[in-house]
Design a protein around this motif. Structure first.
Motif, PDB file in Angstrom:
ATOM      1  N   ILE A  48      30.746  32.606  33.643  1.00  0.00           N
ATOM      2  CA  ILE A  48      31.984  32.744  34.600  1.00  0.00           C
ATOM      3  C   ILE A  48      31.202  32.057  35.742  1.00  0.00           C
ATOM      4  CG2 ILE A  48      32.127  33.812  36.524  1.00  0.00           C
ATOM      5  CD1 ILE A  48      31.397  36.902  35.433  1.00  0.00           C
ATOM      6  N   ASP A  55      36.187  27.632  43.522  1.00  0.00           N
ATOM      7  CA  ASP A  55      35.331  28.564  42.226  1.00  0.00           C
ATOM      8  C   ASP A  55      35.109  29.790  43.704  1.00  0.00           C
ATOM      9  OD1 ASP A  55      36.511  27.421  40.297  1.00  0.00           O
ATOM     10  OD2 ASP A  55      34.841  26.269  40.078  1.00  0.00           O
ATOM     11  N   GLY A  59      36.590  32.741  43.732  1.00  0.00           N
ATOM     12  CA  GLY A  59      36.111  33.653  42.842  1.00  0.00           C
ATOM     13  C   GLY A  59      36.508  33.226  41.478  1.00  0.00           C
ATOM     14  N   VAL A  60      36.358  33.336  40.377  1.00  0.00           N
ATOM     15  CA  VAL A  60      36.343  33.437  39.404  1.00  0.00           C
ATOM     16  C   VAL A  60      37.061  34.080  38.660  1.00  0.00           C
ATOM     17  CG1 VAL A  60      35.527  32.128  37.371  1.00  0.00           C
ATOM     18  CG2 VAL A  60      34.845  31.313  39.456  1.00  0.00           C
ATOM     19  N   SER A  61      37.280  34.475  37.792  1.00  0.00           N
ATOM     20  CA  SER A  61      37.937  34.944  36.491  1.00  0.00           C
ATOM     21  C   SER A  61      37.529  34.804  35.026  1.00  0.00           C
ATOM     22  CB  SER A  61      39.297  35.546  37.174  1.00  0.00           C
ATOM     23  OG  SER A  61      39.879  36.897  35.890  1.00  0.00           O
ATOM     24  N   ASN A 146      38.853  41.610  31.119  1.00  0.00           N
ATOM     25  CA  ASN A 146      38.727  40.478  32.035  1.00  0.00           C
ATOM     26  C   ASN A 146      36.707  40.752  32.307  1.00  0.00           C
ATOM     27  OD1 ASN A 146      40.853  39.039  31.332  1.00  0.00           O
ATOM     28  ND2 ASN A 146      42.416  40.235  33.476  1.00  0.00           N
ATOM     29  N   TYR A 147      36.450  39.214  33.127  1.00  0.00           N
ATOM     30  CA  TYR A 147      34.878  39.268  33.184  1.00  0.00           C
ATOM     31  C   TYR A 147      36.076  38.041  34.900  1.00  0.00           C
ATOM     32  CZ  TYR A 147      32.696  41.200  29.427  1.00  0.00           C
ATOM     33  OH  TYR A 147      32.231  41.467  28.117  1.00  0.00           O
ATOM     34  N   SER A 148      34.746  38.785  35.902  1.00  0.00           N
ATOM     35  CA  SER A 148      35.124  38.030  37.187  1.00  0.00           C
ATOM     36  C   SER A 148      34.071  38.313  38.409  1.00  0.00           C
ATOM     37  CB  SER A 148      36.459  38.702  37.706  1.00  0.00           C
ATOM     38  OG  SER A 148      36.729  39.658  38.383  1.00  0.00           O
ATOM     39  N   PRO A 150      35.034  38.238  42.126  1.00  0.00           N
ATOM     40  CA  PRO A 150      36.071  37.781  43.098  1.00  0.00           C
ATOM     41  C   PRO A 150      35.470  37.498  44.204  1.00  0.00           C
ATOM     42  CG  PRO A 150      35.153  40.282  43.006  1.00  0.00           C
ATOM     43  CD  PRO A 150      34.587  40.022  42.349  1.00  0.00           C
ATOM     44  N   SER A 154      32.201  36.279  45.872  1.00  0.00           N
ATOM     45  CA  SER A 154      31.752  34.652  46.334  1.00  0.00           C
ATOM     46  C   SER A 154      31.342  34.220  47.251  1.00  0.00           C
ATOM     47  CB  SER A 154      32.526  33.782  44.903  1.00  0.00           C
ATOM     48  OG  SER A 154      33.422  34.110  45.902  1.00  0.00           O
TER      49      SER A 154
END
Length: 177
Positions: A48, A55, A59-61, A146-148, A150, A154
Motif C-alpha cells: 500500500i 494518496d 487514501g489508498v486501496s 481489498n486492502y486499504s 481510507p 490517511s
C-alpha cells in the motif's frame, strides 16, 4: 417322427427354462467422506504505497484478485488478524497501529459465489475478525481481497508525521468449519 418331435419339444422347453434361470450376487458400496479444509495466500506481499499528496488526501486501496484460495467441504468462516503494529525498518522507532488497515471482500469478481455476504474489517486488530461467516462449501475457490488505508485515516496523525519508511506487519487468515 413323433418321438423326434417330442424330444425337440422337450429340448426347446429345457432351453427356454435355462434361459430364464438367474443367479444374483450383492455387494455393499461405502462412500467415506472426510472433512477437508485448506487455505493458501497467493500473494505473499501487499504493498500500500503513499506516493503523493493525493494518496494522503484520498487514501489508498489495493485490490488483490484471487488473493486467497479456499477449499472446504463444509460451510466455513474466514477470519483475519494482524500480528501487531506495523513496524518501520532500521533505527526508525515509529510504528503504525494495525487499525489503520481496512480489509474487505468485495461482492463482485471471484466473490460472487461465496454463498454468504462478506463483511468489511475496518480497523484491523490483533484478534480475529470475521470477513465472512457460513460461506458455501467449495473446492479451490479464489477469493478477492481489498486492502486499504481510507482517507479517514490517511489524513490523521495515524499516518501524518510518521517517518518515510516501509512499515510491515504479518496478517494471518484463518478458516474454520
Amino acid at each position: 417322427m413323433k418321438k423326434f418331435l417330442m424330444i425337440s419339444l422337450t429340448m426347446s422347453l429345457l432351453c427356454i427354462g435355462v434361459a430364464k434361470a438367474q443367479v444374483t450376487g450383492t455387494t455393499n458400496v461405502h462412500v467415506k467422506l472426510v472433512d477437508v479444509l485448506a487455505l493458501s495466500v497467493n500473494n505473499s506481499d501487499v504493498n500500500i504505497n503513499f506516493n503523493n499528496a493525493a494518496d494522503y488526501q484520498n487514501g489508498v486501496s489495493v485490490p488483490m484478485a484471487g488473493h486467497l484460495t479456499v477449499t472446504s467441504n463444509q460451510p466455513y468462516t474466514l477470519n483475519i488478524k494482524a500480528a501487531g503494529n506495523l513496524a518501520g525498518t532500521g533505527a526508525n522507532t515509529d510504528v503504525l497501529d494495525p487499525s489503520i488497515l481496512t480489509i474487505a471482500l468485495p461482492t463482485t469478481g471471484n466473490n460472487t459465489a461465496l454463498g454468504a455476504t462478506p463483511t468489511t474489517v475496518g480497523g484491523l486488530a490483533t484478534t480475529n475478525a470475521a470477513l465472512i461467516t457460513n460461506a458455501s462449501p467449495g473446492l479451490l475457490k479464489l477469493v478477492d481481497v481489498n486492502y486499504s488505508v481510507p482517507s479517514s485515516i490517511s489524513t490523521t496523525s495515524a499516518i501524518l508525521g510518521k517517518k518515510a519508511d516501509t512499515y510491515t506487519t504479518t496478517v494471518t487468515y484463518t478458516i474454520t468449519q
